[in-house]
Write an enzyme that holds these catalytic residues in place. Structure first.
Site, short mmCIF file in Angstrom:
data_model
loop_
_atom_site.label_atom_id
_atom_site.label_comp_id
_atom_site.label_asym_id
_atom_site.label_seq_id
_atom_site.Cartn_x
_atom_site.Cartn_y
_atom_site.Cartn_z
N THR A 56 -1.65 0.65 -10.06
CA THR A 56 -2.91 0.04 -9.61
C THR A 56 -3.70 0.97 -8.71
O THR A 56 -4.84 0.68 -8.37
CB THR A 56 -2.62 -1.30 -8.92
OG1 THR A 56 -3.85 -2.02 -8.80
CG2 THR A 56 -2.00 -1.10 -7.55
N GLU B 29 -12.87 0.02 -9.03
CA GLU B 29 -12.51 -0.91 -10.11
C GLU B 29 -13.49 -0.92 -11.28
O GLU B 29 -13.08 -1.00 -12.46
CB GLU B 29 -12.33 -2.33 -9.55
CG GLU B 29 -11.10 -2.51 -8.66
CD GLU B 29 -11.27 -1.98 -7.25
OE1 GLU B 29 -12.43 -1.68 -6.87
OE2 GLU B 29 -10.28 -1.83 -6.52
N GLU C 38 0.84 -1.21 0.00
CA GLU C 38 0.00 0.00 0.00
C GLU C 38 0.87 1.25 0.00
O GLU C 38 0.54 2.24 -0.66
CB GLU C 38 -0.93 0.01 1.23
CG GLU C 38 -1.90 -1.16 1.31
CD GLU C 38 -3.06 -1.08 0.33
OE1 GLU C 38 -3.14 -0.09 -0.43
OE2 GLU C 38 -3.89 -2.01 0.31
N ARG D 296 0.36 3.73 -3.14
CA ARG D 296 -0.30 5.01 -2.83
C ARG D 296 0.71 6.14 -2.67
O ARG D 296 0.56 7.21 -3.26
CB ARG D 296 -1.13 4.88 -1.55
CG ARG D 296 -2.22 3.84 -1.66
CD ARG D 296 -3.14 3.85 -0.45
NE ARG D 296 -3.91 2.61 -0.39
CZ ARG D 296 -5.15 2.50 0.06
NH1 ARG D 296 -5.79 3.55 0.50
NH2 ARG D 296 -5.77 1.33 0.09
C1 DMJ Z 1 -6.73 0.21 -4.34
O1 DMJ Z 1 -5.92 0.54 -3.28
C2 DMJ Z 1 -5.93 -0.42 -5.44
O2 DMJ Z 1 -6.68 -0.36 -6.58
C3 DMJ Z 1 -5.54 -1.82 -5.16
O3 DMJ Z 1 -4.90 -2.44 -6.23
C4 DMJ Z 1 -6.71 -2.65 -4.76
N1 DMJ Z 1 -7.79 -1.97 -4.23
C5 DMJ Z 1 -7.84 -0.63 -3.84
C6 DMJ Z 1 -9.15 0.04 -4.10
O4 DMJ Z 1 -10.23 -0.76 -4.12
#
Ligand code: DMJ
Length: 660
Positions: A642, A556, A289, A293
């Site tokens: 992501t 998503e 994370e 992030r």
């Molecule tokens: C996000 O932090 C990212 O997309 C991660 O890959 C998975 N899920 C969360 C949001 O749902």
């Protein structure tokens, strides 16, 4: 008679007793030499202490500082003290600086002396730079205006010595230079307004939503990780540890930038510059994370603006994560204590395993960081992880969700395109998109998809395509996570970026899966999608258990709408996005921001009182881009990590800003 032996006799024996040294007026020559020798040795030891004892060099106190000054002077004069300089005909020795920089030293200088002095001086300078100033700041194109806030070196990290190269990695010798981008900031013009007036209105609405989320975070939770929009105070999830790391700022900042919310962007930028420092964080952070992030968010801001503060802070955070890779295999642990460097895995994860989606979702950020810092260590770490996964035996070609970092063996054989697996697959494709010379990544992606297509893709009785989880190698669970809804976008990208034997199938799947995720929204009372939905004779695309019925502002499904809109131009994706906007406004918006809800099937659902940082990073960004012109964050130039932080594509994006 006993021989005088090797040791000197300090007195003449008188009746068997030696005469006292003090009782004599003078010393014999041999005694004199001995005393001189002892005194000289003592002086040499004291003198040497100035050179070699490290505590004389620290600058912690005034006393130490003055000792250090003396030490420096003595060092400068060192060679002359020990070996007197030969007379320079009527010439005063040039100051050391001049000697150092002047190549025309003339015939009178003793080359040995000057060489020693130069080397000594260079060494001192080098140490001084490393201890007190850090690496030289990169010189950006002088035409480029300064970053938004003037002093990037004033933050806690800028002021401290640079981090020691982890694992013996060499920091780059030369100062970093960054090639100029065509303009300072991205984008150059018009910020991607769509020609369609309806799209423009919708985009404005999304921008207002962002402002509502940000303003309330700023008002009630500034510097905290997230906002509790109903209680109107800060919130922190365990993934951020227990410290206030400003997760919403780090995650939301590039969205502010892309939306042109410049004042808010500057506020966030200055908070990071002044406050972000992991040196004293003692609670465990999620490596994954924190990477997607924090590091991801700052890398994007660096690419967008060229502000080196973002690059340096991203490196600072990544350096704190590196000890997590120090396992017998090099597969990182899930959690790290940034202060101690101690890392570990979650107790619940299959006998202390690492998690596939976590270890496989660092590649984009770490590779890019290596390129912009010139330090290969980050790429080396993720390439090692990749090579282990590549070489392992895979049950029917599938990747299980768990892997033991000690033994390098798989844990439980559960496979998923949802939680625990998802973004590992996404990053195989995107590593290749980021750098098309990384052909291995694309091959691994196609190889990984083949058994997923064969074993985990299903079609419901009414014709809804979904991707099921696989338990213990062979038991299919007819359930799809909201998290898996990113896969529509992933398959579309896979189809449109390379024509191969899979392309058609990928595109069918992309559209089918995205349609199913939309159905999961459409079949709820709130028009928001549940956390997971099931397929059986009785029910399709609906949650059954109460702990599957919540919607926590996840992105998503909207992510797939955005990618498919860009790649197909089918207007339904913009319509579906608009349905989501309206549903979020109706059910999640409160006075103090945006909240998740506990049951998407209830018109008046209880709320969870958390405004997730990814709502600003992802959900609102994808919505905004859905109603923007394709030129804004073009998919030909950017690849989204992501967490929806766009990273520049190597070779085709002039904002890549690779260090030379
Ligand atoms: C996000 O932090 C990212 O997309 C991660 O890959 C998975 N899920 C969360 C949001 O749902």
């Amino acid at each position: 008679m006993s021989s005088p032996g090797v040791l000197p006799m300090y007195g003449r024996p008188t009746h068997g007793a030696p005469l006292s040294l003090l009782s004599r007026r003078s010393f014999r020559p041999r005694e004199k030499y001995l005393i001189v020798l002892v005194l000289a040795t003592f002086a040499l030891v004291c003198f040497g202490a100035f050179f070699f004892l490290p505590e004389f060099r620290s600058s912690g106190s005034a006393v130490n500082e003055s000792v250090y000054r003396v030490y420096r002077r003595m060092q400068k004069a060192g060679p002359e003290l020990l070996i007197p300089a030969p007379p320079l005909h009527n010439e005063v020795a040039p100051p050391p600086d001049l000697v150092r920089h002047n190549d025309h030293r003339g015939p009178h200088h003793d080359p040995h002396l000057l060489g020693d002095r130069d080397r000594l001086r260079a060494k001192i300078d080098e140490e001084h730079a490393v201890r007190n100033e850090g690496l030289e700041r990169p010189q950006l194109d002088p035409r480029r205006p300064s970053p938004p806030s003037a002093d990037v070196s004033s933050g806690p990290v800028g002021a401290e010595p640079p981090l020691a190269p982890p694992d013996g990695a060499q920091l780059p010798d030369a100062p970093l230079t960054v090639p100029p981008a065509p303009s300072d900031r991205y984008p150059d013009v018009n910020r991607g307004e769509d020609r369609d007036p309806q799209a423009r209105l919708r985009r404005d609405k999304v921008k207002q939503m962002m402002k509502h989320a940000w303003d309330n975070y700023k008002l009630y939770a500034w510097g905290k990780n997230e906002l509790k929009p109903i209680s109107k105070r800060g919130h922190t999830a365990s993934i951020f540890g227990s410290s206030n790391l400003g997760a919403t700022i780090l995650d939301g900042l590039d969205t502010l930038y892309i939306m042109g919310l410049d004042k808010e962007f500057k506020e966030g930028r200055d908070w990071i510059s002044e406050n972000l420092n992991l040196d004293n964080i003692v609670s465990d952070l999620s490596v994954f994370e924190t990477t997607i992030r924090f590091v991801g968010g700052m890398l994007t801001c660096y690419a967008l603006t060229g502000d080196t503060m973002f690059r340096d802070k991203a490196r600072h955070v990544a350096d704190k994560l590196l000890p997590a890779f120090q396992t017998p295999t090099g597969i990182p642990h899930s959690l790290i204590n940034p202060s101690t460097g101690i890392s570990k895995n979650y107790g619940w994860a299959s006998g202390g395993s690492s998690i596939l989606s976590e270890i496989g979702t660092l590649h984009l950020e770490f590779s890019y960081l290596s390129d912009i810092t010139g330090n290969p260590i980050y790429r080396q770490k993720v390439e090692k992880v990749r090579s282990i996964l590549r070489d392992m035996d895979k049950p029917r070609g599938l990747y299980p969700n768990y892997i033991n970092p000690k033994t390098g063996k798989w844990g439980q054989h559960h496979m998923s395109l949802g939680g625990l697996g998802d973004s590992f697959y996404e990053y195989l494709l995107k590593a290749w998109l980021q750098d098309q010379s990384d052909r291995e990544a694309r091959d691994m992606f196609d190889d990984a998809m083949k058994p997923i297509l064969e074993n985990m893709i299903r079609v419901s009785p009414s014709g809804l395509t979904y991707v099921a989880d696989l338990k213990y190698d062979r038991i299919l669970e007819d359930k799809m996570d909201h998290l898996s809804c990113f896969s529509g976008g992933m398959f579309a990208l896979g189809a449109k970026t390379l024509k191969n034997g899979f392309s058609e199938k990928y595109m069918d799947l992309a559209q089918g899966l995205t349609n199913t995720c939309h159905e999961s929204y459409d079949r709820s009372a709130t028009k928001l999608g549940p956390e997971a939905f099931r397929f059986s004779e009785a029910v399709e695309a609906k949650a059954l258990k109460s702990n599957e019925k919540y919607y926590i502002l996840r992105p998503e499904t909207i992510e797939s709408y955005f990618i498919l809109w860009r790649l197909t131009k089918d207007p339904k994706y913009r319509e579906w996005g608009w349905e989501a906007v309206q549903a979020i406004e109706k059910h999640c918006r409160v006075d103090g921001g945006y909240t998740g809800i506990r049951n998407v099937y209830l018109e008046e659902s209880p709320k969870d009182d958390v405004q997730q940082s990814y709502f600003l990073a992802e959900t609102l960004k994808y919505l905004y881009l859905l109603y923007s012109d394709d030129s804004l964050i073009s998919l030909n130039e950017w690849v989204f990590n992501t967490e929806a932080h766009p990273l520049p594509i190597k070779g085709s994006n002039p904002f890549y800003r690779e260090a030379l």
